[in-house]
Write a protein that holds these residues in place. Structure first.
Motif, short mmCIF file in Angstrom:
data_model
loop_
_atom_site.label_atom_id
_atom_site.label_comp_id
_atom_site.label_asym_id
_atom_site.label_seq_id
_atom_site.Cartn_x
_atom_site.Cartn_y
_atom_site.Cartn_z
N ASN A 17 -6.48 -1.24 -23.74
CA ASN A 17 -8.03 -1.76 -23.18
C ASN A 17 -7.82 -2.83 -22.34
OD1 ASN A 17 -8.74 0.56 -24.62
ND2 ASN A 17 -10.15 -0.59 -26.00
N THR A 18 -7.21 -3.91 -22.91
CA THR A 18 -7.19 -5.33 -22.28
C THR A 18 -6.50 -5.29 -21.20
OG1 THR A 18 -6.93 -6.31 -24.62
CG2 THR A 18 -6.28 -7.71 -22.86
N ALA A 21 -8.85 -3.71 -18.66
CA ALA A 21 -10.15 -4.61 -18.35
C ALA A 21 -9.66 -5.60 -17.35
CB ALA A 21 -10.56 -5.06 -19.69
N HIS A 22 -8.60 -5.88 -17.50
CA HIS A 22 -7.86 -7.04 -16.37
C HIS A 22 -7.89 -6.63 -15.23
CE1 HIS A 22 -5.53 -10.80 -15.54
NE2 HIS A 22 -4.61 -9.96 -15.06
N GLY A 25 -11.30 -5.37 -13.63
CA GLY A 25 -12.47 -6.61 -13.82
C GLY A 25 -13.48 -6.30 -14.56
N CYS A 26 -13.36 -5.69 -15.69
CA CYS A 26 -14.46 -5.45 -16.56
C CYS A 26 -13.96 -6.10 -18.18
CB CYS A 26 -14.77 -4.02 -16.68
SG CYS A 26 -13.71 -3.10 -17.43
N HIS A 27 -14.99 -5.75 -18.92
CA HIS A 27 -14.63 -6.38 -20.46
C HIS A 27 -13.89 -5.30 -21.17
CE1 HIS A 27 -15.59 -7.84 -24.51
NE2 HIS A 27 -15.88 -9.05 -23.77
N PRO A 28 -13.23 -5.67 -22.07
CA PRO A 28 -12.27 -4.62 -22.80
C PRO A 28 -13.27 -3.61 -23.77
CG PRO A 28 -11.33 -6.81 -23.22
CD PRO A 28 -12.59 -6.89 -22.53
N THR A 29 -14.40 -4.26 -23.91
CA THR A 29 -15.26 -3.22 -24.65
C THR A 29 -15.90 -2.23 -23.80
OG1 THR A 29 -16.17 -5.23 -25.90
CG2 THR A 29 -17.45 -3.19 -26.02
N THR A 30 -16.09 -2.48 -22.41
CA THR A 30 -16.29 -1.50 -21.54
C THR A 30 -15.19 -0.22 -21.54
OG1 THR A 30 -17.71 -3.00 -20.15
CG2 THR A 30 -16.89 -0.67 -19.23
N ARG A 33 -15.47 2.09 -24.83
CA ARG A 33 -16.62 2.57 -24.83
C ARG A 33 -16.22 4.11 -23.96
NH1 ARG A 33 -21.01 -1.91 -23.79
NH2 ARG A 33 -21.13 -2.38 -25.79
#
Length: 92
Positions: A17-18, A21-22, A25-30, A33
């Motif tokens: 996830n991390t 996200a990196h 360019g979004c959050h790991p929570t996104t 989900r």
């Protein structure tokens, strides 16, 4: 939930996830989900499955944190016998 195609592709490739996200360019929570929406297992379990050539329960290139591989029962027994023999020689 509508899942972005780029996130879905990276999830299926086995990225965490991390990492995803990196990259996008979004959050790991996104990403988490999206993973749940796609009904895929959490990243660590998925990564473990991808590391296995054949699902055997053994991971390729596994090294425990201590750096030493666990010993089999036969290896433990042989080591114990060598140690006892060495201790008997020192006592004699």
């Amino acid at each position: 939930m509508k899942v972005r195609a780029d996130i879905a592709a990276l999830i299926r490739q086995g990225h965490t996830n991390t990492s995803i996200a990196h990259r996008v360019g979004c959050h790991p929570t996104t990403v988490a989900r999206a993973r749940r929406a796609l009904r895929l297992p959490p990243a660590d379990l998925l990564g473990r499955l991808y590391m296995e050539a054949v699902p055997t329960g053994r991971v390729k290139e596994y090294r425990p944190p201590s750096g030493r591989m666990p010993l089999s029962a036969a290896q433990q027994r042989a080591n114990r016998e060598r140690l006892m023999a060495a201790l008997r020689e020192d006592a004699a």
